[in-house]
Design an enzyme around this catalytic site. Structure first.
Site, PDB file in Angstrom:
ATOM      1  N   LEU A   1       1.201  -1.452   0.447  1.00 60.35           N
ATOM      2  CA  LEU A   1      -0.336   0.130  -0.175  1.00 60.35           C
ATOM      3  C   LEU A   1       0.657   1.286  -0.228  1.00 60.35           C
ATOM      4  CD1 LEU A   1      -3.192   0.527   2.191  1.00 60.35           C
ATOM      5  CD2 LEU A   1      -0.642   2.693   2.129  1.00 60.35           C
ATOM      6  N   ASN A   2       0.083   2.517  -0.305  1.00 60.53           N
ATOM      7  CA  ASN A   2       0.913   3.869  -0.918  1.00 60.53           C
ATOM      8  C   ASN A   2      -0.174   4.965  -0.116  1.00 60.53           C
ATOM      9  OD1 ASN A   2       1.443   2.638  -3.186  1.00 60.53           O
ATOM     10  ND2 ASN A   2       2.359   4.678  -3.652  1.00 60.53           N
ATOM     11  N   ASP A   3       0.290   5.532  -1.816  1.00 58.97           N
ATOM     12  CA  ASP A   3      -1.186   7.300  -0.931  1.00 58.97           C
ATOM     13  C   ASP A   3      -2.621   6.449  -0.352  1.00 58.97           C
ATOM     14  OD1 ASP A   3       1.183   7.439  -2.358  1.00 58.97           O
ATOM     15  OD2 ASP A   3       0.594   8.715  -3.934  1.00 58.97           O
TER      16      ASP A   3
ATOM     17  N   GLN B   1      -3.489   3.186  -2.866  1.00 57.56           N
ATOM     18  CA  GLN B   1      -1.879   2.737  -4.328  1.00 57.56           C
ATOM     19  C   GLN B   1      -2.178   1.141  -3.844  1.00 57.56           C
ATOM     20  OE1 GLN B   1      -0.586   4.437  -7.261  1.00 57.56           O
ATOM     21  NE2 GLN B   1      -2.591   5.295  -6.623  1.00 57.56           N
TER      22      GLN B   1
ATOM     23  N   GLU C   1       5.548  15.617  -6.110  1.00 56.99           N
ATOM     24  CA  GLU C   1       4.107  14.541  -5.673  1.00 56.99           C
ATOM     25  C   GLU C   1       3.089  15.303  -5.029  1.00 56.99           C
ATOM     26  OE1 GLU C   1       6.291  10.644  -6.794  1.00 56.99           O
ATOM     27  OE2 GLU C   1       6.510  10.530  -5.182  1.00 56.99           O
TER      28      GLU C   1
ATOM     29  N   ARG D   1       2.196  14.443 -12.764  1.00 54.93           N
ATOM     30  CA  ARG D   1       1.020  13.063 -11.735  1.00 54.93           C
ATOM     31  C   ARG D   1      -0.397  14.009 -10.687  1.00 54.93           C
ATOM     32  NH1 ARG D   1       5.538  10.138 -11.544  1.00 54.93           N
ATOM     33  NH2 ARG D   1       6.787  10.450  -9.423  1.00 54.93           N
ATOM     34  N   ASP D   2      -1.060  12.893 -10.058  1.00 58.62           N
ATOM     35  CA  ASP D   2      -1.422  12.870  -8.849  1.00 58.62           C
ATOM     36  C   ASP D   2      -2.303  14.130  -8.949  1.00 58.62           C
ATOM     37  OD1 ASP D   2       0.195  10.846  -8.397  1.00 58.62           O
ATOM     38  OD2 ASP D   2       1.492  12.619  -7.166  1.00 58.62           O
TER      39      ASP D   2
ATOM     40  N   TYR E   1      -2.432   4.917 -11.465  1.00 58.86           N
ATOM     41  CA  TYR E   1      -1.467   6.295 -10.282  1.00 58.86           C
ATOM     42  C   TYR E   1      -2.225   7.228  -9.143  1.00 58.86           C
ATOM     43  CZ  TYR E   1       3.214   4.893 -10.946  1.00 58.86           C
ATOM     44  OH  TYR E   1       4.433   3.799 -11.608  1.00 58.86           O
ATOM     45  N   SER E   2      -1.582   8.058  -8.251  1.00 58.17           N
ATOM     46  CA  SER E   2      -2.626   8.603  -7.109  1.00 58.17           C
ATOM     47  C   SER E   2      -3.754   9.570  -7.972  1.00 58.17           C
ATOM     48  CB  SER E   2      -1.491   9.449  -6.284  1.00 58.17           C
ATOM     49  OG  SER E   2      -1.556   8.331  -5.237  1.00 58.17           O
TER      50      SER E   2
HETATM   51  C1  FRU Z   1       4.325   8.777  -4.365  1.00 58.66           C
HETATM   52  C2  FRU Z   1       3.932   8.751  -6.045  1.00 58.66           C
HETATM   53  C3  FRU Z   1       2.837   8.957  -6.788  1.00 58.66           C
HETATM   54  C4  FRU Z   1       1.682   8.061  -7.632  1.00 58.66           C
HETATM   55  C5  FRU Z   1       2.500   7.196  -6.656  1.00 58.66           C
HETATM   56  C6  FRU Z   1       2.630   5.822  -7.630  1.00 58.66           C
HETATM   57  O1  FRU Z   1       4.102   8.085  -3.721  1.00 58.66           O
HETATM   58  O2  FRU Z   1       4.962   8.054  -6.394  1.00 58.66           O
HETATM   59  O3  FRU Z   1       3.505  10.239  -7.460  1.00 58.66           O
HETATM   60  O4  FRU Z   1       0.765   9.422  -7.964  1.00 58.66           O
HETATM   61  O5  FRU Z   1       3.464   7.284  -5.227  1.00 58.66           O
HETATM   62  O6  FRU Z   1       2.297   4.975  -6.966  1.00 58.66           O
END
Ligand code: FRU
Length: 478
Positions: A37-39, A55, A217, A158-159, A98-99
Site C-alpha cells: 500500500l502507498n498513497d 495505491q 508529488e 501526476r496526482d 496512479y494517485s
Molecule cells: C507518491 C507516488 C505518486 C504516484 C504514486 C504511484 O508516493 O509516487 O506520485 O502517483 O506514488 O504509486
C-alpha cells in the site's frame, strides 16, 4: 479488467492466513490485505459515507502497476474493505492507476487519477484520467484521459487533486519542468471533461523559493480558516540541519491563491510530520466541515525493502485520520475525535513524579494503546519515554529540542529525527503493534513512525534529568 481483479482476489485469498498471522499486523490502522500500500487516494465523504482509496500492488511487496484499493466507513474508525475500484487494464494506464482524488458531481462520484504508461521504448507516458461511478462509489466506468501532457514538462506529471470553488472545478497536479524542477500546476474546468491549463502556481525556482526539489508529488490545495493551504511532497531536498532528514518530504505552504491570475502567494515550506514515515498526505472536507487528512505511513527509500512484514506478504499502512486547523501560519493536526470509541480499560495517574530513576506505572503498558500525558511540569533538563524497548522520545529543555529514536530496518542501528520546541506540556501517543504516532502540544507537531519491537515487550518507561511531573491517562485500543 476482470482477469486482473480475479487474479488480485486470488492473491488476497492465497496469502490471507500468512498476512493475518503476522504479529506486526496493525489493529487500528488501514493496511493492504496483501502486497504493498502507498498513497491515500480519492478521500471523500459521499452520501454520508467516508471513502478512502489507496495505491495498491496486490501481487508484490514492491512498487509496480498500481491498483486502487478501496475502504469505506461510517465513522472513520471501523472500515470495510470494498471491491477493487481501479485496475491498470487499459492502454492509458497499463503500468499503473496512479494517485488521484474524488469529487461528487450531480450526485455521482467521479475519480481523477494518473494513467502511468511505459511505452515500447521504455519511456514514461502520463495521462490524467477520469472514471465515473453509477452505483454510489462501488464500481467505476473509465472515461479515459481528459488531460494530456502539456509542453514544458517531463512525463513526471501526476496526482490530480480536484475541488470546486464558485461553480468552477480546479485541479492541481504534481509536475517536473524540462529543467527538472518540481512544480505544482493548475487547471480549471466547467464540466470536469474539458480542462484549461493555467501553468505553474509554485515550485522549485519559483515564487522566490530557489532550488527546491526535482519533482513535486501529490499536491492538495484547500481553504483553511480563510487561507489557502498547499500540501505537497517534494523530492530532492537536501537535509538542512534537523530538517528534511527523510529521503522525501511532505509539508505545506500557507498563502492565498489568486484564482484570477493563477498566482499563489505563500510563505515558507514546513514539514507536516517530524517522524520517519509520512508521505503523500491527502485531505477532504467532511459533512461536519472538518478538513481531514490521511497520509501514507511509509516512504520509498533504500530501507523500505527491509521492513519485516514483507516476509509475511504485506507492507505499509495509513496514518490515523487527523483533523487540521490553522494557528497563524501553522497547520495543527489532531487525531479525529471518533478514535475515542476504541478506548477500553482507562488507567489514570495524577502528579507522577520522575527523577533520575526509571519509572514504570502499573498497567501503563501494552502493544496497542493510547496515552495522554498532560500537565507536564518541572525544572528538568531533559526527560525521555521509552516505548516497548524499541522507540524513544526525548526532550531536552536546554536545547529546546525533542527527538524520536528507533532502530533502522536494515541493520538495527539507531536513527533519530529532531524538532525544535520551546516547551512540551502535552503528549498524545498512539501505539499500534508496529507503529507510533505522537501528537505534541495538541497537534503543534507530530512524530509518526513504524517500529518493530519484540512482540512480547509491552513496557513504557519514563526517566528524567531533574524533576518531571505529569498526569497520565492510558487506554487499551482495540
Ligand atoms: C507518491 C507516488 C505518486 C504516484 C504514486 C504511484 O508516493 O509516487 O506520485 O502517483 O506514488 O504509486
Amino acid at each position: 479488467q476482470h482477469e486482473l481483479i480475479e487474479k488480485a482476489n486470488q492473491e488476497v485469498a492465497r496469502q490471507r492466513e500468512k498476512v493475518e498471522n503476522d504479529p506486526y499486523r496493525l489493529r487500528f490502522h488501514l493496511m493492504p490485505p496483501v502486497g504493498l500500500l502507498n498513497d491515500p487516494n480519492g478521500f471523500i465523504q459521499y452520501k454520508g459515507v467516508y471513502h478512502l482509496f489507496y495505491q495498491w500492488n496486490p501481487f508484490e511487496t514492491t512498487h509496480g502497476s498500481k491498483f486502487w484499493g478501496h475502504y469505506t466507513s461510517n465513522n472513520l474508525v471501523n472500515w470495510e474493505h470494498q471491491p477493487i475500484a481501479l485496475t491498470p487494464s487499459e492502454w492509458f494506464e497499463k503500468n499503473g492507476c496512479y494517485s488521484g482524488s474524488a469529487v461528487e458531481q450531480d450526485g455521482k462520484m467521479v475519480l481523477f487519477y494518473t494513467g502511468n504508461v511505459k511505452n515500447e521504448k521504455g519511456e514514461r507516458e502520463t495521462y490524467q484520467c477520469m472514471a465515473v461511478s453509477n452505483d454510489d462509489g462501488l464500481t467505476f466506468e473509465k472515461k479515459g484521459p481528459v488531460i494530456y501532457l502539456p509542453e514544458g514538462f517531463t512525463a513526471h506529471f501526476r496526482d490530480p487533486k480536484v475541488w470546486k470553488k464558485d461553480n468552477t472545478w480546479y485541479m492541481v497536479l504534481g509536475a517536473q519542468d524540462l529543467n527538472e524542477q518540481g512544480k505544482v500546476v493548475l487547471y480549471s474546468s466547467q464540466n470536469l471533461k474539458d480542462w484549461n491549463f493555467h501553468g505553474s502556481i509554485t515550485g522549485s525556482e519559483l515564487n522566490g523559493l530557489g532550488p527546491f526539489g526535482y519533482m513535486w508529488e501529490c499536491p492538495d490545495l484547500f481553504e483553511l480558516e480563510g487561507k489557502d493551504v498547499l500540501l505537497v511532497s517534494p523530492q530532492g531536498l537536501e537535509p538542512e540541519g534537523d530538517l528534511y532528514q527523510n529521503l522525501f518530504q511532505a509539508g505545506y505552504f500557507v498563502g492565498r491563491l489568486d484564482y484570477e491570475t493563477s498566482v499563489y502567494h505563500h510563505g515558507d515550506f514546513t514539514e507536516l510530520d517530524r517522524g520517519f514515515d509520512f508521505y503523500a498526505p491527502q485531505t477532504t472536507i467532511d459533512e461536519k466541515g472538518r478538513r481531514l487528512l490521511f497520509a501514507w505511513m511509509g516512504i520509498t527509500d533504500d530501507n523500505e525493502k527491509y521492513q519485516p512484514t514483507i516476509e509475511n506478504g504485506w507492507i505499509h499502512a495509513m496514518t490515523l485520520p487527523r483533523v487540521l486547523s490553522l494557528q497563524g501560519e501553522k497547520v495543527i493536526q489532531q487525531p479525529v475525535e471518533e478514535l475515542k470509541q476504541l478506548r477500553k480499560n482507562e488507567v489514570s495517574y495524577e502528579n507522577v513524579q520522575v527523577h533520575t530513576d526509571i519509572v514504570t506505572l502499573d498497567k501503563v503498558e501494552g502493544t496497542t494503546m493510547e496515552m495522554l500525558i498532560d500537565g507536564i511540569l518541572g525544572d528538568m533538563d531533559s526527560f525521555e519515554i521509552t516505548f516497548r524497548g524499541a522507540a524513544r522520545f526525548y526532550y531536552s529543555a536546554k536545547e529546546k529540542k525533542m527527538s524520536l529514536h528507533r532502530k533502522n530496518f536494515k541493520d538495527g542501528k539507531l536513527e533519530s529525527r529532531y524538532c525544535e520546541i520551546d516547551r512540551i506540556h502535552k503528549l498524545h501517543v498512539f501505539l499500534d503493534t508496529s507503529s507510533i504516532e505522537i501528537f505534541v502540544n495538541d497537534g503543534e507537531e507530530v512524530f509518526t513512525a513504524r517500529y518493530y519491537p519484540d512482540t512480547k515487550n509491552e513496557s513504557v518507561s519514563f526517566v528524567a534529568e531533574g524533576n518531571l511531573q505529569f498526569n497520565v491517562k492510558k487506554w487499551d485500543l482495540d
